[in-house]
Design an enzyme around this catalytic site. Structure first.
Site, PDB file in Angstrom:
ATOM      1  N   LYS A  65       0.814  -1.217   0.000  1.00 23.77           N
ATOM      2  CA  LYS A  65       0.000   0.000   0.000  1.00 23.77           C
ATOM      3  C   LYS A  65       0.850   1.270   0.000  1.00 23.77           C
ATOM      4  CE  LYS A  65      -3.937  -2.006   2.502  1.00 23.77           C
ATOM      5  NZ  LYS A  65      -4.845  -1.824   3.653  1.00 23.77           N
ATOM      6  N   ASP A 110     -10.029   2.275   2.698  1.00 28.29           N
ATOM      7  CA  ASP A 110     -10.099   1.686   4.039  1.00 28.29           C
ATOM      8  C   ASP A 110     -10.906   2.558   5.003  1.00 28.29           C
ATOM      9  OD1 ASP A 110      -8.679  -0.631   3.479  1.00 28.29           O
ATOM     10  OD2 ASP A 110      -6.744   0.280   3.922  1.00 28.29           O
TER      11      ASP A 110
END
Length: 284
Positions: A65, A110
Site C-alpha cells: 500500500k 479503508d
C-alpha cells in the site's frame, strides 16, 4: 471477461476474491477477481503488466500500500496521499480520462469502509468521542475518515511518537496505552485498529471491566470474534466486527472500477461463509 485482482505478499489468506466474485455474479457482470502474490520489489512491473493485459482494476494489501505511492505513473488522490497508502488502483473511468490526469489512478478505501461500518450500525459519528487504538496504516485511514466526518478523535498507541504524528495530522490528541482506563470511560466509540485479537491467546487490549453498555465497540480484526467484541456483547454494548470494514472498503473499490452500486449484502455473506469454511477446516 474483465480481470481484476489483489496484489500482496503473503496473499493466500485474502477473502477479497470470494467477496468480489460474488458481487460480479450477483450483478450478472462478466468479470472475475484473483489473488496474486507480488513482492514489494516487483510491484511496478506487476501493475504495468496488469495494465498491459487490460485488467479492470486492482486492490493492494500488505506490504504494497505504501510502496504504491512511489510509482511515478500512478496518480493518487488527495486522501490516499494524505493517508500515505493506496489500496485500490483503477486503470480507466472518468478520473483517468480527465485532461491532465494520469490514466492509472490510486485511491484508499479503508477509511470509507470503517466509516460505512459505523454508520451502518447506526452510529452518529459527527460529534462523537472516538478512542482509536493503534497508529498503523489502517488506523491512519480510519482517523482521516473520522476527522472528515467531524468526530473527536483520541489516539492511543504503544509507540507514542507514531500516536503524536497521527494525532497532529487529524487534529486529534495522542496518548500512550497506559492511559486507556480514563480514555475508555470518556469515549462513545472504541475502535481497535491493532492486530491484538487476531490469534487465540492474544489476550485483551482493554480490561473488560471498563466497558459499559452505552459503548460502541468496533474491532477491525475480521478472522475471528475477538475477546474485545465478546466482552462488549456480553454487557449489551454494540459490537461491530472487522468483516463490515472489509466489505465496505471492497464495495467502494468495486464501485470505482465498475460505476455500479456494489451488492454489499452479497459481499458480506460471501466473506462470512468463507470464514466459516476456514474455521471448519481448521477444527478437523
Amino acid at each position: 471477461m474483465k480481470i481484476f485482482g489483489i496484489f500482496g505478499d503473503p496473499i493466500e489468506h485474502s477473502l477479497s476474491p470470494a467477496m468480489q466474485n460474488a458481487a460480479f455474479r450477483a450483478l450478472g457482470m462478466d468479470g472475475c477477481y484473483h489473488a496474486f502474490r507480488v513482492s514489494r520489489s516487483r510491484l511496478k512491473d506487476a501493475v504495468i503488466g496488469a495494465d498491459a493485459m487490460g485488467f479492470g482494476g486492482l486492490n493492494l494489501t500488505i506490504p504494497l500500500k505504501e510502496e504504491a505511492l512511489s510509482l511515478d505513473f500512478l496518480e493518487a488522490d488527495d486522501l490516499a496521499r494524505a493517508i500515505g497508502a493506496v489500496n485500490t488502483i483503477s486503470f480507466s473511468g472518468e478520473a483517468g480520462e480527465e485532461k491532465g490526469k494520469n490514466r492509472i489512478q490510486g485511491y484508499n478505501t479503508d477509511g470509507w469502509g470503517a466509516l460505512s461500518a459505523l454508520q451502518d450500525a447506526g452510529v452518529k459519528v459527527k460529534g462523537s468521542r472516538v478512542l482509536l487504538i493503534g497508529a498503523g496504516g489502517a488506523a491512519r485511514a480510519i482517523a482521516y475518515a473520522l476527522d472528515r466526518e467531524g468526530a473527536e478523535v483520541s489516539i492511543a498507541n504503544r509507540n507514542l511518537k507514531r500516536a503524536h504524528e497521527l494525532a497532529a495530522s487529524v487534529g486529534g490528541i495522542s496518548y500512550c496505552l497506559c492511559d486507556l482506563e480514563p480514555l475508555v470511560r470518556q469515549a462513545d466509540v472504541i475502535i481497535n485498529a491493532t492486530s491484538v485479537g487476531m490469534r487465540e491467546g492474544d489476550g485483551r487490549i482493554i480490561d473488560s471491566r471498563l466497558l459499559k453498555s452505552h459503548h460502541v465497540v468496533f474491532d477491525i480484526v475480521y478472522n475471528r470474534e475477538t475477546e474485545l467484541l465478546w466482552d462488549a456483547r456480553s454487557i449489551g454494548a454494540a459490537a461491530i466486527d472487522g468483516v463490515m470494514m472489509l466489505v465496505y472498503q471492497g464495495a467502494r473499490a468495486f464501485e470505482i472500477w465498475t460505476g455500479r452500486k456494489a451488492p454489499a449484502d452479497v459481499m458480506e455473506r460471501a466473506v462470512r461463509e468463507s470464514l466459516e469454511e476456514r474455521r471448519q477446516r481448521k477444527s478437523r
